[in-house]
Design a protein around this motif. Structure first.
Motif, PDB file in Angstrom:
ATOM      1  N   PHE A 200       5.263  76.578 -54.764  1.00  0.00           N
ATOM      2  CA  PHE A 200       4.423  76.606 -55.801  1.00  0.00           C
ATOM      3  C   PHE A 200       3.698  78.070 -55.447  1.00  0.00           C
ATOM      4  O   PHE A 200       2.992  78.611 -56.533  1.00  0.00           O
ATOM      5  N   GLY A 201       3.935  78.769 -54.480  1.00  0.00           N
ATOM      6  CA  GLY A 201       3.159  79.930 -54.161  1.00  0.00           C
ATOM      7  C   GLY A 201       4.183  81.129 -54.359  1.00  0.00           C
ATOM      8  O   GLY A 201       4.113  82.199 -54.259  1.00  0.00           O
ATOM      9  N   ARG A 202       5.334  80.709 -54.943  1.00  0.00           N
ATOM     10  CA  ARG A 202       6.606  81.692 -55.336  1.00  0.00           C
ATOM     11  C   ARG A 202       6.736  82.469 -53.961  1.00  0.00           C
ATOM     12  O   ARG A 202       6.696  83.920 -54.026  1.00  0.00           O
ATOM     13  N   TRP A 203       7.137  81.881 -52.789  1.00  0.00           N
ATOM     14  CA  TRP A 203       7.429  82.681 -51.824  1.00  0.00           C
ATOM     15  C   TRP A 203       8.840  83.509 -51.680  1.00  0.00           C
ATOM     16  O   TRP A 203       9.656  82.916 -52.408  1.00  0.00           O
ATOM     17  N   ASN A 204       9.095  84.221 -51.129  1.00  0.00           N
ATOM     18  CA  ASN A 204      10.411  84.892 -51.217  1.00  0.00           C
ATOM     19  C   ASN A 204      11.483  84.105 -50.604  1.00  0.00           C
ATOM     20  O   ASN A 204      11.386  83.655 -49.600  1.00  0.00           O
ATOM     21  N   GLY A 205      12.752  84.134 -51.171  1.00  0.00           N
ATOM     22  CA  GLY A 205      13.954  83.253 -50.635  1.00  0.00           C
ATOM     23  C   GLY A 205      13.793  81.960 -50.784  1.00  0.00           C
ATOM     24  O   GLY A 205      14.575  81.203 -50.365  1.00  0.00           O
ATOM     25  N   VAL A 206      12.690  81.186 -51.546  1.00  0.00           N
ATOM     26  CA  VAL A 206      12.676  79.821 -51.682  1.00  0.00           C
ATOM     27  C   VAL A 206      13.287  79.274 -52.927  1.00  0.00           C
ATOM     28  O   VAL A 206      12.977  80.019 -53.865  1.00  0.00           O
ATOM     29  N   SER A 207      14.035  78.113 -53.101  1.00  0.00           N
ATOM     30  CA  SER A 207      14.481  77.685 -54.247  1.00  0.00           C
ATOM     31  C   SER A 207      13.370  76.993 -55.084  1.00  0.00           C
ATOM     32  O   SER A 207      12.535  76.387 -54.425  1.00  0.00           O
ATOM     33  N   ALA A 208      13.730  77.181 -56.148  1.00  0.00           N
ATOM     34  CA  ALA A 208      12.435  76.586 -57.184  1.00  0.00           C
ATOM     35  C   ALA A 208      12.461  75.143 -57.205  1.00  0.00           C
ATOM     36  O   ALA A 208      13.481  74.293 -57.048  1.00  0.00           O
ATOM     37  N   MET A 209      11.178  74.326 -57.184  1.00  0.00           N
ATOM     38  CA  MET A 209      11.332  72.968 -57.317  1.00  0.00           C
ATOM     39  C   MET A 209      11.865  72.232 -58.437  1.00  0.00           C
ATOM     40  O   MET A 209      12.217  71.107 -58.393  1.00  0.00           O
ATOM     41  N   ASN A 210      11.944  72.966 -59.765  1.00  0.00           N
ATOM     42  CA  ASN A 210      12.546  72.394 -60.766  1.00  0.00           C
ATOM     43  C   ASN A 210      13.875  72.794 -61.038  1.00  0.00           C
ATOM     44  O   ASN A 210      14.294  72.925 -62.001  1.00  0.00           O
ATOM     45  N   ASN A 211      14.604  72.836 -60.060  1.00  0.00           N
ATOM     46  CA  ASN A 211      16.069  73.277 -60.222  1.00  0.00           C
ATOM     47  C   ASN A 211      16.936  72.106 -60.239  1.00  0.00           C
ATOM     48  O   ASN A 211      18.327  72.314 -60.299  1.00  0.00           O
ATOM     49  N   GLY A 212      16.319  70.971 -60.531  1.00  0.00           N
ATOM     50  CA  GLY A 212      17.205  69.857 -60.705  1.00  0.00           C
ATOM     51  C   GLY A 212      16.218  68.722 -61.445  1.00  0.00           C
ATOM     52  O   GLY A 212      14.965  68.746 -61.381  1.00  0.00           O
ATOM     53  N   ALA A 213      16.835  67.684 -61.953  1.00  0.00           N
ATOM     54  CA  ALA A 213      16.116  66.466 -62.513  1.00  0.00           C
ATOM     55  C   ALA A 213      15.168  65.812 -61.204  1.00  0.00           C
ATOM     56  O   ALA A 213      15.522  65.987 -60.262  1.00  0.00           O
ATOM     57  N   ARG A 214      14.212  65.198 -61.615  1.00  0.00           N
ATOM     58  CA  ARG A 214      13.461  64.616 -60.793  1.00  0.00           C
ATOM     59  C   ARG A 214      13.923  63.489 -59.981  1.00  0.00           C
ATOM     60  O   ARG A 214      14.019  63.354 -58.654  1.00  0.00           O
ATOM     61  N   TRP A 215      15.077  62.618 -60.522  1.00  0.00           N
ATOM     62  CA  TRP A 215      15.855  61.701 -59.875  1.00  0.00           C
ATOM     63  C   TRP A 215      16.696  62.456 -58.735  1.00  0.00           C
ATOM     64  O   TRP A 215      16.852  61.641 -57.832  1.00  0.00           O
ATOM     65  N   HIS A 216      16.828  63.644 -58.828  1.00  0.00           N
ATOM     66  CA  HIS A 216      17.496  64.243 -57.464  1.00  0.00           C
ATOM     67  C   HIS A 216      16.821  64.254 -56.298  1.00  0.00           C
ATOM     68  O   HIS A 216      17.297  63.962 -55.368  1.00  0.00           O
ATOM     69  N   TRP A 217      15.503  64.679 -56.529  1.00  0.00           N
ATOM     70  CA  TRP A 217      14.709  64.493 -55.210  1.00  0.00           C
ATOM     71  C   TRP A 217      14.448  63.053 -54.710  1.00  0.00           C
ATOM     72  O   TRP A 217      14.587  62.871 -53.688  1.00  0.00           O
ATOM     73  N   LEU A 218      14.621  62.162 -55.716  1.00  0.00           N
ATOM     74  CA  LEU A 218      14.266  60.636 -55.425  1.00  0.00           C
ATOM     75  C   LEU A 218      15.516  60.188 -54.744  1.00  0.00           C
ATOM     76  O   LEU A 218      15.438  59.292 -53.837  1.00  0.00           O
ATOM     77  N   LEU A 219      16.852  60.819 -55.000  1.00  0.00           N
ATOM     78  CA  LEU A 219      17.796  60.357 -54.206  1.00  0.00           C
ATOM     79  C   LEU A 219      17.688  60.696 -52.619  1.00  0.00           C
ATOM     80  O   LEU A 219      18.685  59.856 -52.141  1.00  0.00           O
ATOM     81  N   GLY A 220      17.050  61.368 -52.521  1.00  0.00           N
ATOM     82  CA  GLY A 220      16.835  61.962 -51.015  1.00  0.00           C
ATOM     83  C   GLY A 220      16.286  60.632 -50.323  1.00  0.00           C
ATOM     84  O   GLY A 220      16.653  60.140 -49.174  1.00  0.00           O
ATOM     85  N   LEU A 221      15.070  60.077 -50.930  1.00  0.00           N
ATOM     86  CA  LEU A 221      14.536  58.897 -50.287  1.00  0.00           C
ATOM     87  C   LEU A 221      15.557  57.599 -50.216  1.00  0.00           C
ATOM     88  O   LEU A 221      15.702  57.083 -49.339  1.00  0.00           O
ATOM     89  N   VAL A 222      16.315  57.527 -51.282  1.00  0.00           N
ATOM     90  CA  VAL A 222      17.510  56.506 -51.236  1.00  0.00           C
ATOM     91  C   VAL A 222      18.502  56.857 -50.045  1.00  0.00           C
ATOM     92  O   VAL A 222      19.016  55.885 -49.592  1.00  0.00           O
ATOM     93  N   ALA A 223      18.914  57.920 -49.958  1.00  0.00           N
ATOM     94  CA  ALA A 223      19.825  58.355 -48.842  1.00  0.00           C
ATOM     95  C   ALA A 223      19.290  58.075 -47.682  1.00  0.00           C
ATOM     96  O   ALA A 223      19.817  57.575 -46.852  1.00  0.00           O
ATOM     97  N   THR A 224      17.901  58.331 -47.349  1.00  0.00           N
ATOM     98  CA  THR A 224      17.282  58.093 -45.883  1.00  0.00           C
ATOM     99  C   THR A 224      17.161  56.440 -45.596  1.00  0.00           C
ATOM    100  O   THR A 224      17.444  56.006 -44.692  1.00  0.00           O
ATOM    101  N   LEU A 225      16.784  55.702 -46.830  1.00  0.00           N
ATOM    102  CA  LEU A 225      16.738  54.387 -46.823  1.00  0.00           C
ATOM    103  C   LEU A 225      18.120  53.619 -46.531  1.00  0.00           C
ATOM    104  O   LEU A 225      18.144  52.468 -45.824  1.00  0.00           O
ATOM    105  N   PHE A 226      19.082  54.263 -47.137  1.00  0.00           N
ATOM    106  CA  PHE A 226      20.546  53.820 -47.129  1.00  0.00           C
ATOM    107  C   PHE A 226      21.093  53.874 -45.684  1.00  0.00           C
ATOM    108  O   PHE A 226      21.459  53.072 -44.995  1.00  0.00           O
TER     109      PHE A 226
END
Length: 575
Positions: A200-226
């Motif tokens: 959100f602060g546009r720091w150097n070297g960080v990937s943008a949060m909107n570089n994928g669909a929202r479900w891409h992020w939610l799949l991280g929770l699925v991977a953890t729970l799996f």
């Protein structure tokens, strides 16, 4: 970030690092048995797992063991199935986990900066005393450090070198594996907090949060729970199948609630102040912590320059430190997962820091003090024969040549001073590395075989076996895990956490059914006045306890030991 091909010198340096790491971490494997407090407990659970075929529910004797998830015990048992030697198998998971952690650090350093930084990152962790000390123990902590670091590796690869959704999901999956290792694996996911701030602060070297669909992020929770479900679902299904047995319901409640949220919110031991970890992060993490005066201002400058490569690991370190400091219960190993990320953000500045005179002087002072303490202790114990030296040997049940303990200290101290004399101030970093190598070589090749019989109770249980014939049986009362583990035959137990008086009563009843062939093995306090010690055999003093072996003629029938349950237990952690 693109990675250039390694030069011949860089490849040579990498393989030298690999050799150095294997030497430090691996020396001594196979030269000792499990030592208290935790190692015999976990290895016994793994051994019973192999013998019973029950890989879902851990056992400690006849009881279910619900204090920890089964990941370490699974890996110890699997290692035994491969090598068929418990002396090697019980150490393999920690050894491989530590090597894996160092590789992950090297890879992150070379991708975020360059290969030299990767080398410095791995070497910085390897120079941390607590990191190596724990890596050379068969405890859960090296394994959970590896899974948390693997999770951080995946998350940082995605957020700083990405986008790479597969590595993000892999990192979340590793966080789940960390949960079924020690419960706190989810802490790796706190990396997303400083990442969100940087994005959100546009720091150097960080990937943008909107570089994928929202479900891409939610799949991280699925991977953890799996990852968690790999153990949790089968365990719950089997426990449900035993719904008529309250032991399984108690196991589920204990491991899912009492040992996790309950332990964090209402700790019942190791109570310390909120600032407990601050001094530990200095002296436990020597000599890495010597760099603090130089890294703190450099981190601050990097944060002012909005360098996300520093913000994300540093922000994560602060969050983890706050998390553990907020609980009343604290142990030094809780914050060990911080070390790899600390080494990572120290590495970019190490070359410049090593060129400064103040750090070289601190490195020399470190060797002078550590080496001097070792030399002074050894010489004093050899010449003055102080009472504390005799007491230490007695408490540990050490029957070997006492002088060997102090000569060991002298050799370590002399080696560290010799390294400083050879490399001097100009190359003091090489002297420090050499001094650490000397410490761990002596510890693995000298201390392991010297202290093993007394520390592991191997000698004590050999004395027990020598009193028994082939057809004799043994029952354990008020026993410790190393007693059952080191005995050369199956032992009957009457519970581990059951009241001592109850264990004694049941043991005497069991013994009375076959008095000619059944012996009882017990701690001195647990027998109370219910055993005629003139007819019993004192088999030795080990792990700060006196142990006895007796047959039914020594037991006073109908007697119940009084006050045995209130006797303070020696702390195995001191062994």
């Amino acid at each position: 970030m693109s990675i250039t091909a390694a030069t011949t010198q860089e490849r040579r340096q990498f393989w030298l690092l690999v050799f150095f790491a294997i030497l430090i971490l691996g020396v001594g494997i196979g030269l000792r048995d499990p030592w208290p407090s935790d190692e015999p407990r976990y290895t016994l659970a793994a051994k019973q797992m192999v013998e019973s075929g029950d890989w879902l529910f851990l056992h400690r004797g006849v009881e279910l063991y619900a204090d920890k998830p089964p990941m370490l015990m699974w890996l110890e048992a699997a290692s035994f199935e491969l090598v068929r030697n418990w002396r090697i198998a019980f150490m393999l998971p920690s050894f491989l986990a530590a090597l894996g952690t160092l590789w992950l650090l090297y890879d992150l350093g070379r991708r975020l900066w360059d290969r030299k930084t990767g080398m410095y990152a791995a070497m910085a962790a390897l120079m941390c005393i607590q990191f190596v000390f724990q890596a050379k123990r068969a405890q859960i902590d090296p394994l959970v450090v590896f899974f948390i670091t693997a999770a951080n590796w995946g998350l940082l690869r995605h957020t700083l070198c990405g986008p790479n959704w597969r590595l993000y999901w892999f990192g979340c999956f590793c966080a789940g594996l960390g949960v079924i290792t020690k419960g706190v694996g989810f802490l790796a996911l706190l990396m997303l907090v400083p990442y969100a701030f940087a994005a959100f602060g546009r720091w150097n070297g960080v990937s943008a949060m909107n570089n994928g669909a929202r479900w891409h992020w939610l799949l991280g929770l699925v991977a953890t729970l799996f990852a968690i479900a790999l153990w949790l679902v089968p365990m719950l299904l089997v426990a449900r199948a035993h719904a008529d047995n309250p032991v399984y319901a108690a196991y589920v409640h204990n491991i899912l609630f009492h040992q996790t949220a309950g332990r964090y919110a209402h700790a019942w031991h190791h109570i310390h102040s909120a600032f407990f970890y601050l001094p530990l992060m200095v002296y436990n993490w020597l000599p890495l912590s010597l760099t603090y005066p130089g890294t703190f201002p450099r981190w601050w400058n990097a944060l002012k320059a909005k360098d996300a490569r520093i913000l994300l690991p540093l922000g994560w370190i602060v969050l983890v430190l706050v998390f553990f400091s907020a609980s009343a219960g604290k142990r030094d190993v809780y914050v060990l997962p911080i070390v790899p990320m600390l080494a990572l953000i120290t590495a970019p500045y190490l070359e410049a820091l090593l060129a400064t005179r103040w750090l070289r002087v601190l490195g020399a002072a470190f060797l002078l003090v550590i080496g001097g303490c070792m030399l002074g202790l050894g010489v004093y114990a050899l010449t003055a024969h102080p009472a504390f030296a005799t007491k230490l040997a007695y408490d540990r049940g050490f029957n070997g040549p006492a002088d060997s303990l102090w000569w060991m200290c002298i050799v370590i101290g002399a080696a560290q001073w010799l390294a400083l004399a050879i490399f001097r101030l100009r190359r003091v970093h090489v002297a420090v590395a050499s001094g650490m190598l000397a410490l761990w070589l002596v510890w693995g090749l000298w201390a392991y075989p010297l202290l093993n019989d007394s520390s592991s109770s191997a000698e004590l249980m050999q004395h027990v076996s020598a009193r028994l014939s082939a057809q004799d049986e043994v029952g354990l009362v008020d026993w410790k895990e190393q007693n059952m583990l080191m005995l050369d035959r199956h032992a009957m137990d009457f519970g581990f956490s059951a009241p001592t008086s109850q264990q004694f009563v049941h043991a005497v009843q069991w013994q009375a059914a076959a008095p000619a062939t059944r012996w009882l093995f017990a701690q001195d306090p647990s027998m109370g006045e219910c055993v005629d010690r003139r007819k019993a055999i004192n088999v030795g003093h080990a792990n700060r306890r006196n142990w006895w072996l007796f047959k039914s003629d020594a037991a006073i029938q109908g007697c119940v030991p009084k006050n045995a349950d209130e006797m303070p237990e020696p702390d195995d952690a001191a062994n």
